[in-house]
Design a protein around this motif. Structure first.
Motif, PDB file in Angstrom:
ATOM      1  N   GLY A  73       0.776  -1.233   0.000  1.00 30.11           N
ATOM      2  CA  GLY A  73       0.000   0.000   0.000  1.00 30.11           C
ATOM      3  C   GLY A  73       0.807   1.282   0.000  1.00 30.11           C
ATOM      4  N   THR A  74       2.134   1.186  -0.158  1.00 30.55           N
ATOM      5  CA  THR A  74       2.984   2.374  -0.086  1.00 30.55           C
ATOM      6  C   THR A  74       3.402   2.904  -1.457  1.00 30.55           C
ATOM      7  N   GLY A  75       3.138   2.148  -2.523  1.00 28.42           N
ATOM      8  CA  GLY A  75       3.635   2.525  -3.836  1.00 28.42           C
ATOM      9  C   GLY A  75       5.015   1.988  -4.138  1.00 28.42           C
ATOM     10  N   VAL A  76       5.610   1.285  -3.159  1.00 29.97           N
ATOM     11  CA  VAL A  76       6.938   0.693  -3.343  1.00 29.97           C
ATOM     12  C   VAL A  76       6.775  -0.750  -3.806  1.00 29.97           C
ATOM     13  N   ARG A  77       7.499  -1.103  -4.849  1.00 33.91           N
ATOM     14  CA  ARG A  77       7.513  -2.483  -5.336  1.00 33.91           C
ATOM     15  C   ARG A  77       8.918  -3.037  -5.103  1.00 33.91           C
ATOM     16  N   ILE A  78       8.990  -4.205  -4.443  1.00 35.79           N
ATOM     17  CA  ILE A  78      10.277  -4.815  -4.119  1.00 35.79           C
ATOM     18  C   ILE A  78      10.542  -5.964  -5.080  1.00 35.79           C
ATOM     19  N   ALA A  79      11.758  -6.038  -5.580  1.00 37.16           N
ATOM     20  CA  ALA A  79      12.152  -7.147  -6.443  1.00 37.16           C
ATOM     21  C   ALA A  79      13.570  -7.567  -6.089  1.00 37.16           C
ATOM     22  N   LEU A  80      13.883  -8.808  -6.369  1.00 36.28           N
ATOM     23  CA  LEU A  80      15.240  -9.312  -6.210  1.00 36.28           C
ATOM     24  C   LEU A  80      15.970  -9.223  -7.540  1.00 36.28           C
ATOM     25  N   ILE A  81      17.261  -8.988  -7.488  1.00 38.05           N
ATOM     26  CA  ILE A  81      18.079  -8.901  -8.692  1.00 38.05           C
ATOM     27  C   ILE A  81      19.305  -9.794  -8.535  1.00 38.05           C
ATOM     28  N   ARG A  82      19.884 -10.186  -9.658  1.00 39.62           N
ATOM     29  CA  ARG A  82      21.133 -10.941  -9.641  1.00 39.62           C
ATOM     30  C   ARG A  82      21.864 -10.652 -10.945  1.00 39.62           C
ATOM     31  N   ARG A  83      23.154 -10.901 -10.934  1.00 39.12           N
ATOM     32  CA  ARG A  83      23.954 -10.683 -12.128  1.00 39.12           C
ATOM     33  C   ARG A  83      23.574 -11.692 -13.216  1.00 39.12           C
ATOM     34  N   PRO A  84      23.638 -11.308 -14.475  1.00 35.91           N
ATOM     35  CA  PRO A  84      23.382 -12.281 -15.546  1.00 35.91           C
ATOM     36  C   PRO A  84      24.379 -13.428 -15.490  1.00 35.91           C
ATOM     37  N   GLY A  85      23.908 -14.622 -15.851  1.00 36.35           N
ATOM     38  CA  GLY A  85      24.807 -15.766 -15.886  1.00 36.35           C
ATOM     39  C   GLY A  85      24.197 -16.986 -15.238  1.00 36.35           C
ATOM     40  N   ARG A  86      25.048 -17.943 -14.890  1.00 41.10           N
ATOM     41  CA  ARG A  86      24.582 -19.162 -14.251  1.00 41.10           C
ATOM     42  C   ARG A  86      24.161 -18.871 -12.811  1.00 41.10           C
ATOM     43  N   HIS A  87      23.241 -19.683 -12.298  1.00 40.36           N
ATOM     44  CA  HIS A  87      22.668 -19.357 -10.997  1.00 40.36           C
ATOM     45  C   HIS A  87      22.706 -20.496  -9.995  1.00 40.36           C
ATOM     46  N   ALA A  88      23.693 -21.369 -10.136  1.00 35.50           N
ATOM     47  CA  ALA A  88      23.933 -22.307  -9.047  1.00 35.50           C
ATOM     48  C   ALA A  88      24.268 -21.498  -7.800  1.00 35.50           C
ATOM     49  N   ASP A  89      23.821 -21.964  -6.658  1.00 38.60           N
ATOM     50  CA  ASP A  89      23.971 -21.165  -5.444  1.00 38.60           C
ATOM     51  C   ASP A  89      25.439 -21.058  -5.033  1.00 38.60           C
ATOM     52  N   PRO A  90      26.006 -19.848  -5.065  1.00 35.34           N
ATOM     53  CA  PRO A  90      27.406 -19.676  -4.650  1.00 35.34           C
ATOM     54  C   PRO A  90      27.559 -19.423  -3.159  1.00 35.34           C
ATOM     55  N   GLY A  91      26.459 -19.502  -2.435  1.00 36.90           N
ATOM     56  CA  GLY A  91      26.495 -19.180  -1.015  1.00 36.90           C
ATOM     57  C   GLY A  91      26.084 -17.739  -0.782  1.00 36.90           C
ATOM     58  N   THR A  92      25.855 -17.377   0.448  1.00 38.07           N
ATOM     59  CA  THR A  92      25.410 -16.031   0.769  1.00 38.07           C
ATOM     60  C   THR A  92      26.498 -15.017   0.428  1.00 38.07           C
ATOM     61  N   PRO A  93      26.187 -14.009  -0.389  1.00 39.59           N
ATOM     62  CA  PRO A  93      27.213 -13.020  -0.738  1.00 39.59           C
ATOM     63  C   PRO A  93      27.615 -12.204   0.485  1.00 39.59           C
ATOM     64  N   ALA A  94      28.888 -11.861   0.541  1.00 39.22           N
ATOM     65  CA  ALA A  94      29.366 -11.068   1.676  1.00 39.22           C
ATOM     66  C   ALA A  94      28.717  -9.694   1.676  1.00 39.22           C
ATOM     67  N   GLU A  95      28.472  -9.175   0.494  1.00 36.45           N
ATOM     68  CA  GLU A  95      27.891  -7.838   0.377  1.00 36.45           C
ATOM     69  C   GLU A  95      26.880  -7.842  -0.759  1.00 36.45           C
ATOM     70  N   ARG A  96      25.718  -7.305  -0.499  1.00 37.48           N
ATOM     71  CA  ARG A  96      24.653  -7.258  -1.500  1.00 37.48           C
ATOM     72  C   ARG A  96      24.451  -5.824  -1.967  1.00 37.48           C
ATOM     73  N   GLN A  97      24.167  -5.668  -3.260  1.00 40.16           N
ATOM     74  CA  GLN A  97      23.855  -4.358  -3.810  1.00 40.16           C
ATOM     75  C   GLN A  97      22.366  -4.079  -3.611  1.00 40.16           C
ATOM     76  N   VAL A  98      22.056  -2.839  -3.299  1.00 41.81           N
ATOM     77  CA  VAL A  98      20.677  -2.406  -3.101  1.00 41.81           C
ATOM     78  C   VAL A  98      20.464  -1.110  -3.888  1.00 41.81           C
ATOM     79  N   TYR A  99      19.354  -1.057  -4.616  1.00 46.06           N
ATOM     80  CA  TYR A  99      19.004   0.163  -5.357  1.00 46.06           C
ATOM     81  C   TYR A  99      17.582   0.559  -4.990  1.00 46.06           C
TER      82      TYR A  99
ATOM     83  N   HIS B 291      21.855   4.162  -4.591  1.00 46.05           N
ATOM     84  CA  HIS B 291      22.538   2.867  -4.486  1.00 46.05           C
ATOM     85  C   HIS B 291      23.169   2.742  -3.109  1.00 46.05           C
ATOM     86  N   ALA B 292      23.203   1.505  -2.608  1.00 46.25           N
ATOM     87  CA  ALA B 292      23.896   1.202  -1.357  1.00 46.25           C
ATOM     88  C   ALA B 292      24.377  -0.239  -1.420  1.00 46.25           C
TER      89      ALA B 292
END
Length: 313
Positions: free
Chosen positions: A58-84, A97-98
């Motif tokens: 109800g806030t007008g904010v839409r949340i989505a997940l993003i990932r880099r293009p490429g293969r998506h086998a789980d590499p484990g939890t990233p040490a740092e995640r990008q947020v936009y 960006h953060a």
């Protein structure tokens, strides 16, 4: 078996007025596989995903997940995640960006303020700053939502990434599977359907110049669907493609008929008549649909510039 995107393209279904609606987009990097409802069916903590969904409702904010293009086998939890985070209302659009090591920090955001265009909580909670590295191109690739997004979206994201296009991410969901590959471009929030690599490159080049490419455009996410169609119709009628020039300032009526007022930054106004109808013949609205549907389409009936008494009314 026919794919929903193949059928939609063969029927020449119009894409105008079909973009997802959001004044503000919040994007969190999450590597690995995604489920159909990615916030709660990915390797993001489910409790956090549910809390984010509730906070944004109800806030007008839409949340989505993003990932880099490429293969998506789980590499484990990233040490740092990008947020936009991007606000898409004309005249007040921005992209910040953060980076975070703890995505629970997103719960410190003021979602209502973000939806209204106030980004101070993003700076306070995450140390966010203006993103100055060009626009973002988000390509929907979530095959668990619809196989067309994986079959058509992933090759597009990979091609763009391999050709050196900056700001390309895969994203969980943009709506409109049958228009795959679908792309959202930030900060302005214009969505595109049936996208090809050369067209996306042209769109991104246009964003850097502050203009909109209308071909293949589904609409600006800041507006509801009638407003999306109306704004694009005014652009077509006037040849105005400056991204921040037009705003939807009023919408009268209800489905299936609206009168939409579109304003130019220079003071001109237009009244646009938009009619909703059912797309025929029935077609699959997504590859997973059990029955055929007749998705709503937005048809622009008239575009009229207002002067004098028309403006007063």
């Amino acid at each position: 078996m026919s794919r929903c995107a193949t059928v939609s393209r063969s029927l020449d279904e119009p894409v105008s007025g079909t973009a997802a609606t959001a004044t503000t987009w919040l994007l969190l990097e999450q590597s690995g596989p995604w489920g159909a409802k990615a916030l709660t069916s990915s390797h993001l903590d489910r409790t956090l995903g549910r809390a984010l969904e509730a906070a944004a409702e109800g806030t007008g904010v839409r949340i989505a997940l993003i990932r880099r293009p490429g293969r998506h086998a789980d590499p484990g939890t990233p040490a740092e995640r990008q947020v936009y985070v991007a606000h898409t209302v004309p005249g007040r659009s921005w992209l910040l960006h953060a980076a975070t090591r703890d995505p629970r920090q997103l719960l410190g955001l003021d979602f209502a303020a973000l939806g209204a265009g106030d980004h101070r909580s993003f700076g306070a909670a995450l140390g966010g700053r203006p993103h100055e590295d060009g626009p973002l191109a988000l390509v929907c690739t979530n095959g668990k939502r619809d196989r067309c997004c994986a079959l058509l979206g992933r090759p597009l994201a990979a091609e763009l990434g391999a050709s050196g296009v900056r700001g390309v991410w895969e994203v969980t969901h943009l709506g409109g599977h049958r228009f795959s590959p679908t792309v959202l471009v930030l900060p302005y929030g214009y969505a595109y359907g049936r996208a090809e690599a050369h067209a996306v490159k042209e769109v991104l080049h246009g964003v850097q110049e502050g203009r909109v490419v209308a071909e293949g455009c589904r609409g600006r996410s800041a507006w509801a669907r009638p407003g999306q169609a109306a704004e694009l119709a005014v652009r077509s009628a006037t040849g105005e493609y400056a991204a921040e020039a037009l705003s939807v300032v009023r919408t009268d009526g209800a489905a299936p008929h609206w009168e939409v007022t579109v304003a130019h930054a220079d003071g001109r106004h237009w009244r646009v008549t938009v009619a909703q109808s059912a797309s025929l013949p029935p077609r699959p609205e997504s590859c997973g649909a059990a029955v055929l549907g007749s998705p709503a389409r937005m048809d622009v009936v008239a575009v009229r510039e207002l002067t004098g008494a028309g403006l007063a009314g």
